[in-house]
Motif scaffolding. Structure first.
Motif, PDB file in Angstrom:
ATOM      1  N   TYR A  46       0.715  -0.865  -0.290  1.00  0.00           N
ATOM      2  CA  TYR A  46       0.157  -0.157   0.331  1.00  0.00           C
ATOM      3  C   TYR A  46       0.655   1.246  -0.204  1.00  0.00           C
ATOM      4  O   TYR A  46       1.989   1.232   0.346  1.00  0.00           O
ATOM      5  N   THR A  47       0.208   2.196  -0.387  1.00  0.00           N
ATOM      6  CA  THR A  47       1.009   3.833  -0.116  1.00  0.00           C
ATOM      7  C   THR A  47       0.972   4.706   1.131  1.00  0.00           C
ATOM      8  O   THR A  47      -0.007   3.683   2.000  1.00  0.00           O
ATOM      9  N   VAL A  48       2.416   4.896   1.292  1.00  0.00           N
ATOM     10  CA  VAL A  48       2.200   5.750   2.404  1.00  0.00           C
ATOM     11  C   VAL A  48       2.637   6.580   2.527  1.00  0.00           C
ATOM     12  O   VAL A  48       3.166   7.532   1.638  1.00  0.00           O
ATOM     13  N   THR A  52       4.137  15.545   8.489  1.00  0.00           N
ATOM     14  CA  THR A  52       4.081  16.727   8.699  1.00  0.00           C
ATOM     15  C   THR A  52       4.992  16.846   9.062  1.00  0.00           C
ATOM     16  O   THR A  52       5.303  16.682  10.712  1.00  0.00           O
ATOM     17  N   LYS A  53       7.121  16.542   8.935  1.00  0.00           N
ATOM     18  CA  LYS A  53       7.569  17.024  10.004  1.00  0.00           C
ATOM     19  C   LYS A  53       7.355  18.709  10.755  1.00  0.00           C
ATOM     20  O   LYS A  53       6.449  19.598  10.051  1.00  0.00           O
ATOM     21  N   SER A  62      10.152  13.934  16.130  1.00  0.00           N
ATOM     22  CA  SER A  62      10.313  11.988  16.461  1.00  0.00           C
ATOM     23  C   SER A  62      10.505  11.925  15.061  1.00  0.00           C
ATOM     24  O   SER A  62      10.684  12.444  14.256  1.00  0.00           O
ATOM     25  N   ASN A  63      10.626  10.397  15.585  1.00  0.00           N
ATOM     26  CA  ASN A  63      10.349   9.859  14.445  1.00  0.00           C
ATOM     27  C   ASN A  63       9.329   9.626  14.124  1.00  0.00           C
ATOM     28  O   ASN A  63       8.518   9.119  15.009  1.00  0.00           O
ATOM     29  N   PRO A  64       9.414   8.894  12.555  1.00  0.00           N
ATOM     30  CA  PRO A  64       7.724   8.583  12.257  1.00  0.00           C
ATOM     31  C   PRO A  64       7.138   7.735  13.089  1.00  0.00           C
ATOM     32  O   PRO A  64       7.931   6.369  13.098  1.00  0.00           O
ATOM     33  N   THR A  65       5.868   7.670  12.755  1.00  0.00           N
ATOM     34  CA  THR A  65       4.926   6.302  13.467  1.00  0.00           C
ATOM     35  C   THR A  65       4.001   6.134  11.889  1.00  0.00           C
ATOM     36  O   THR A  65       3.793   6.970  11.709  1.00  0.00           O
ATOM     37  N   TYR A  66       3.814   5.183  11.686  1.00  0.00           N
ATOM     38  CA  TYR A  66       2.477   4.580  10.737  1.00  0.00           C
ATOM     39  C   TYR A  66       1.625   3.827  11.269  1.00  0.00           C
ATOM     40  O   TYR A  66       1.493   2.390  12.141  1.00  0.00           O
ATOM     41  N   VAL A  75      -2.040   3.838   4.124  1.00  0.00           N
ATOM     42  CA  VAL A  75      -0.996   3.777   5.008  1.00  0.00           C
ATOM     43  C   VAL A  75      -0.423   5.757   5.656  1.00  0.00           C
ATOM     44  O   VAL A  75       0.434   6.139   4.886  1.00  0.00           O
ATOM     45  N   THR A  76      -1.173   5.750   6.907  1.00  0.00           N
ATOM     46  CA  THR A  76      -0.769   7.511   7.186  1.00  0.00           C
ATOM     47  C   THR A  76       0.980   7.238   8.184  1.00  0.00           C
ATOM     48  O   THR A  76       1.231   6.648   9.316  1.00  0.00           O
ATOM     49  N   THR A  77       1.248   8.704   7.829  1.00  0.00           N
ATOM     50  CA  THR A  77       2.364   8.891   8.798  1.00  0.00           C
ATOM     51  C   THR A  77       2.607   9.886   9.449  1.00  0.00           C
ATOM     52  O   THR A  77       1.884  10.716   9.267  1.00  0.00           O
ATOM     53  N   LYS A  78       2.865   9.780  11.013  1.00  0.00           N
ATOM     54  CA  LYS A  78       2.321  10.751  11.580  1.00  0.00           C
ATOM     55  C   LYS A  78       3.850  11.061  12.505  1.00  0.00           C
ATOM     56  O   LYS A  78       4.686   9.854  13.093  1.00  0.00           O
TER      57      LYS A  78
END
Length: 212
Positions: A46-48, A52-53, A62-66, A75-78
């Protein structure tokens, strides 16, 4: 980026195309560019969506959480952001004791954004003024020579700019007011009306001929 999902759980974040084995079937890296999303989704890829950093000038990111969003097939990145400290803090050892400089015997400090900004301001002022150092050397070698009044006036203005910027930095009571020092005032059409206080220095147009 892509994510490999199995049983609705993220197994791997894939930053660039690579050969993969999915359910005992080997797939060439070409699938990442040649296959449609429906075809990729069918084998669990799936696409990620990028998150926003924070602004690295003012924040620690922080390091990203998915998180897998199965309903939207992505998949969303936070990221979590934390404001950097404005003021200096004492450096600590792992046991919580102060770190001591072995040469000076003084406490080690971690510089905050205010100190770093003031140090940069003083460096900028020094670099602007040192362009006229050759005039001082000329006076040293030739007592009849003088430093043009335009240069002395300009250098005095730069020193005042530096003092004013450092005062504004000291007076910033919180992160919002500190950030405001870096914000340009804009006209209605988006062009710059007033350069931000950190980068606003007296123009050198009156002393161009003396710059070396």
């Amino acid at each position: 980026m892509w994510a490999y999902i199995k049983d609705n759980k993220i197994q791997e974040i894939i930053s660039r195309p690579k050969d993969m084995v999915v359910d005992d079937v080997r797939h060439s890296r070409r699938i990442f560019t040649a296959w449609t999303w429906d075809e990729l989704n069918a084998i669990g890829i799936y696409t990620v969506e990028p998150g926003t950093k924070g602004d690295n000038r003012f924040e620690i990111t922080s390091n990203p959480t998915y998180t897998f969003d199965s309903s939207n097939k992505k998949v969303t990145t936070k990221y979590t952001t934390t404001d950097k400290k404005l003021d200096d803090t004492e450096a600590k050892n792992e046991d919580g004791s102060n770190m001591i400089n072995p040469i000076t015997g003084e406490k080690e400090m971690i510089y905050g954004l205010k100190t770093l900004a003031k140090n940069q301001c003083k460096t900028t002022a020094h670099n602007l003024i040192k362009r006229f150092g050759w005039l001082v050397q000329r006076v040293t070698m030739d007592s009849s020579a003088t430093i043009p009044s335009a240069v002395t006036t300009y250098c005095a203005a730069i020193r005042k700019d530096c003092d004013d910027i450092c005062t504004a930095i000291d007076n910033a009571s919180d992160m919002d007011s500190f950030k405001a020092l870096y914000a340009n005032e804009l006209n209605s059409d988006g062009t710059i009306k007033t350069v931000n206080r950190i980068n606003r220095w007296t123009t050198d147009t009156t002393v161009i001929d003396y710059i070396r």
